[in-house]
Each structure stands twice: as structure tokens, then as C-alpha cells.
Motif scaffolding. Structure first.
Motif, PDB file in Angstrom:
ATOM      1  N   VAL A 109     -65.270 -13.302 -19.472  1.00 16.78           N
ATOM      2  CA  VAL A 109     -63.876 -13.532 -19.831  1.00 16.78           C
ATOM      3  C   VAL A 109     -63.352 -14.766 -19.107  1.00 16.78           C
ATOM      4  O   VAL A 109     -62.698 -15.618 -19.696  1.00 16.78           O
ATOM      5  N   ALA A 110     -63.668 -14.878 -17.811  1.00  6.38           N
ATOM      6  CA  ALA A 110     -63.208 -16.029 -17.038  1.00  6.38           C
ATOM      7  C   ALA A 110     -63.794 -17.323 -17.578  1.00  6.38           C
ATOM      8  O   ALA A 110     -63.095 -18.327 -17.712  1.00  6.38           O
ATOM      9  N   SER A 111     -65.080 -17.314 -17.907  1.00  6.49           N
ATOM     10  CA  SER A 111     -65.684 -18.537 -18.431  1.00  6.49           C
ATOM     11  C   SER A 111     -65.171 -18.849 -19.829  1.00  6.49           C
ATOM     12  O   SER A 111     -64.997 -20.018 -20.188  1.00  6.49           O
ATOM     13  N   ALA A 112     -64.898 -17.814 -20.628  1.00  8.16           N
ATOM     14  CA  ALA A 112     -64.345 -18.043 -21.959  1.00  8.16           C
ATOM     15  C   ALA A 112     -62.949 -18.653 -21.867  1.00  8.16           C
ATOM     16  O   ALA A 112     -62.623 -19.592 -22.587  1.00  8.16           O
ATOM     17  N   VAL A 113     -62.135 -18.120 -20.954  1.00  8.90           N
ATOM     18  CA  VAL A 113     -60.800 -18.680 -20.760  1.00  8.90           C
ATOM     19  C   VAL A 113     -60.909 -20.114 -20.278  1.00  8.90           C
ATOM     20  O   VAL A 113     -60.179 -20.994 -20.724  1.00  8.90           O
ATOM     21  N   SER A 114     -61.836 -20.363 -19.367  1.00  9.27           N
ATOM     22  CA  SER A 114     -62.019 -21.708 -18.837  1.00  9.27           C
ATOM     23  C   SER A 114     -62.461 -22.675 -19.931  1.00  9.27           C
ATOM     24  O   SER A 114     -62.014 -23.806 -19.986  1.00  9.27           O
ATOM     25  N   GLU A 115     -63.363 -22.218 -20.806  1.00  6.20           N
ATOM     26  CA  GLU A 115     -63.837 -23.081 -21.887  1.00  6.20           C
ATOM     27  C   GLU A 115     -62.747 -23.343 -22.915  1.00  6.20           C
ATOM     28  O   GLU A 115     -62.597 -24.452 -23.402  1.00  6.20           O
ATOM     29  N   VAL A 116     -61.971 -22.306 -23.236  1.00  5.44           N
ATOM     30  CA  VAL A 116     -60.948 -22.453 -24.268  1.00  5.44           C
ATOM     31  C   VAL A 116     -59.797 -23.318 -23.781  1.00  5.44           C
ATOM     32  O   VAL A 116     -59.372 -24.251 -24.458  1.00  5.44           O
ATOM     33  N   SER A 117     -59.295 -23.021 -22.598  1.00  8.56           N
ATOM     34  CA  SER A 117     -58.092 -23.708 -22.157  1.00  8.56           C
ATOM     35  C   SER A 117     -58.376 -24.889 -21.240  1.00  8.56           C
ATOM     36  O   SER A 117     -57.518 -25.719 -21.027  1.00  8.56           O
ATOM     37  N   GLY A 118     -59.553 -24.937 -20.667  1.00  9.71           N
ATOM     38  CA  GLY A 118     -59.879 -26.037 -19.774  1.00  9.71           C
ATOM     39  C   GLY A 118     -59.381 -25.767 -18.365  1.00  9.71           C
ATOM     40  O   GLY A 118     -58.413 -25.053 -18.151  1.00  9.71           O
ATOM     41  N   THR A 119     -60.054 -26.347 -17.413  1.00  7.53           N
ATOM     42  CA  THR A 119     -59.713 -26.122 -16.017  1.00  7.53           C
ATOM     43  C   THR A 119     -58.369 -26.726 -15.660  1.00  7.53           C
ATOM     44  O   THR A 119     -57.632 -26.183 -14.852  1.00  7.53           O
ATOM     45  N   ALA A 120     -58.044 -27.855 -16.269  1.00  9.22           N
ATOM     46  CA  ALA A 120     -56.768 -28.508 -15.963  1.00  9.22           C
ATOM     47  C   ALA A 120     -55.602 -27.623 -16.373  1.00  9.22           C
ATOM     48  O   ALA A 120     -54.603 -27.526 -15.653  1.00  9.22           O
ATOM     49  N   THR A 121     -55.715 -26.958 -17.517  1.00 13.64           N
ATOM     50  CA  THR A 121     -54.652 -26.074 -17.977  1.00 13.64           C
ATOM     51  C   THR A 121     -54.502 -24.884 -17.050  1.00 13.64           C
ATOM     52  O   THR A 121     -53.376 -24.486 -16.741  1.00 13.64           O
ATOM     53  N   ILE A 122     -55.599 -24.335 -16.587  1.00 11.12           N
ATOM     54  CA  ILE A 122     -55.541 -23.204 -15.666  1.00 11.12           C
ATOM     55  C   ILE A 122     -54.869 -23.631 -14.365  1.00 11.12           C
ATOM     56  O   ILE A 122     -54.041 -22.907 -13.807  1.00 11.12           O
ATOM     57  N   LYS A 123     -55.169 -24.823 -13.893  1.00  9.42           N
ATOM     58  CA  LYS A 123     -54.541 -25.326 -12.664  1.00  9.42           C
ATOM     59  C   LYS A 123     -53.048 -25.548 -12.869  1.00  9.42           C
ATOM     60  O   LYS A 123     -52.249 -25.266 -11.980  1.00  9.42           O
ATOM     61  N   LEU A 124     -52.664 -26.038 -14.050  1.00 10.61           N
ATOM     62  CA  LEU A 124     -51.250 -26.231 -14.340  1.00 10.61           C
ATOM     63  C   LEU A 124     -50.507 -24.902 -14.408  1.00 10.61           C
ATOM     64  O   LEU A 124     -49.378 -24.781 -13.912  1.00 10.61           O
ATOM     65  N   VAL A 125     -51.123 -23.908 -15.013  1.00 10.46           N
ATOM     66  CA  VAL A 125     -50.509 -22.577 -15.085  1.00 10.46           C
ATOM     67  C   VAL A 125     -50.364 -21.998 -13.684  1.00 10.46           C
ATOM     68  O   VAL A 125     -49.319 -21.441 -13.332  1.00 10.46           O
ATOM     69  N   ALA A 126     -51.395 -22.141 -12.866  1.00 11.85           N
ATOM     70  CA  ALA A 126     -51.330 -21.632 -11.487  1.00 11.85           C
ATOM     71  C   ALA A 126     -50.241 -22.356 -10.705  1.00 11.85           C
ATOM     72  O   ALA A 126     -49.466 -21.727  -9.972  1.00 11.85           O
ATOM     73  N   ALA A 127     -50.146 -23.662 -10.862  1.00 10.56           N
ATOM     74  CA  ALA A 127     -49.102 -24.425 -10.173  1.00 10.56           C
ATOM     75  C   ALA A 127     -47.718 -23.992 -10.642  1.00 10.56           C
ATOM     76  O   ALA A 127     -46.789 -23.851  -9.836  1.00 10.56           O
ATOM     77  N   GLY A 128     -47.586 -23.751 -11.941  1.00  8.96           N
ATOM     78  CA  GLY A 128     -46.311 -23.268 -12.469  1.00  8.96           C
ATOM     79  C   GLY A 128     -45.937 -21.909 -11.908  1.00  8.96           C
ATOM     80  O   GLY A 128     -44.780 -21.665 -11.544  1.00  8.96           O
ATOM     81  N   LEU A 129     -46.923 -21.015 -11.821  1.00  9.51           N
ATOM     82  CA  LEU A 129     -46.660 -19.687 -11.249  1.00  9.51           C
ATOM     83  C   LEU A 129     -46.265 -19.775  -9.780  1.00  9.51           C
ATOM     84  O   LEU A 129     -45.375 -19.058  -9.326  1.00  9.51           O
ATOM     85  N   ILE A 130     -46.919 -20.665  -9.053  1.00 14.25           N
ATOM     86  CA  ILE A 130     -46.568 -20.839  -7.638  1.00 14.25           C
ATOM     87  C   ILE A 130     -45.135 -21.332  -7.510  1.00 14.25           C
ATOM     88  O   ILE A 130     -44.357 -20.825  -6.694  1.00 14.25           O
ATOM     89  N   LEU A 131     -44.766 -22.313  -8.319  1.00 13.44           N
ATOM     90  CA  LEU A 131     -43.401 -22.843  -8.261  1.00 13.44           C
ATOM     91  C   LEU A 131     -42.367 -21.792  -8.662  1.00 13.44           C
ATOM     92  O   LEU A 131     -41.311 -21.682  -8.029  1.00 13.44           O
TER      93      LEU A 131
END
Length: 135
Positions: free
Chosen positions: A87-109
Motif C-alpha cells: 500500500v505504501a509503495s502503491a501510494v508512493s508510485e501513484v502520488s510521488g514522493t514530492a506530493t507525500i512530502k507536501l501533504v506531510a508539510a501541510g499537516l505539520i503546518l
């Protein structure tokens, strides 16, 4: 897509409720220390350095766990690791690592902003009671 947005919104609301609840408990534990620091003019982030440390440690652990799950390092220790890893690799492939980092940064903010607002409101509500000597 609509279901994903509603689920994400629901999770965000639950996250914010948990943040406020945890802040309330944390503030009650250190309320005298926080109020005295603020009365003596200490800055916001220096006053709440215990919470900032807890906040940073929590996010650091979350990032570490996510990294280990995505890389499959802990798959030997998890019974359901193949599902989680796929699931993690599928999410990473679909959305890309940059998108995951942006979502994480948004959640932190979002969590940081909610924390600051909640701390200010809790402090204002409890200031007089703490100064009078009540718990």
C-alpha cells in the motif's frame, strides 16, 4: 474522488480534536510553569518549549516509521507488512514522493497552527484561575 476528500476531511477534523485534547491535558500538567513564564515576558516558543519538543519528537517518530514502512525495512517484524508495504509503495508510485512530502508539510503546518491557537485560548482561559492558586 469525493469519498477520498470526505475521508481526508474527517481525518483532519479528528486530528485537530486530538491535538486540542492533548494540549489541554499537557497544559493542565504544566500550567503554573507556563503562566509564570508568560507573566515574566518570556516569548511564546520559549514558554512552551516542552510542548515544542514533544511536537517535534512525535513528528520525527512518525516520519521514521513511514520511512521504514515505505522502504520495507521493518517488513520482517510486521505480520501484515506485505500489505502495508505494498500500500505504501502503491501510494508512493501513484502520488510521488514530492506530493507525500507536501501533504506531510501541510499537516505539520495545520497541526502547529491549531496548537498555537489552542495554547493561546487555553492560557487565556486558565490564567486567572492559576494566579488565584486554583488548579
Amino acid at each position: 474522488m469525493r469519498q477520498l476528500m470526505l475521508t481526508s476531511l474527517g481525518l483532519l477534523v479528528v486530528l485537530l480534536l486530538l491535538v486540542v485534547q492533548n494540549l489541554s491535558i499537557f497544559f493542565n500538567k504544566y500550567q503554573r510553569k507556563f503562566i509564570v513564564r508568560r507573566l515574566f515576558g518570556t516569548g511564546f516558543f520559549r514558554t512552551y518549549k516542552e510542548y515544542i519538543g514533544l511536537f517535534a519528537a512525535t513528528w520525527l517518530v512518525q516520519f521514521l516509521i513511514c520511512y521504514l514502512v515505505i522502504k520495507g525495512v521493518i517488513s520482517h517484524f510486521l505480520e501484515l507488512a506485505s500489505r502495508v508495504s505494498s500500500v505504501a509503495s502503491a501510494v508512493s508510485e501513484v502520488s510521488g514522493t514530492a506530493t507525500i512530502k507536501l501533504v506531510a508539510a501541510g499537516l505539520i503546518l495545520i497541526e502547529l497552527a491549531a496548537s498555537v491557537i489552542a495554547l493561546v485560548l487555553i492560557e487565556q482561559r486558565h490564567r486567572v484561575k492559576v494566579l488565584k492558586g486554583g488548579n
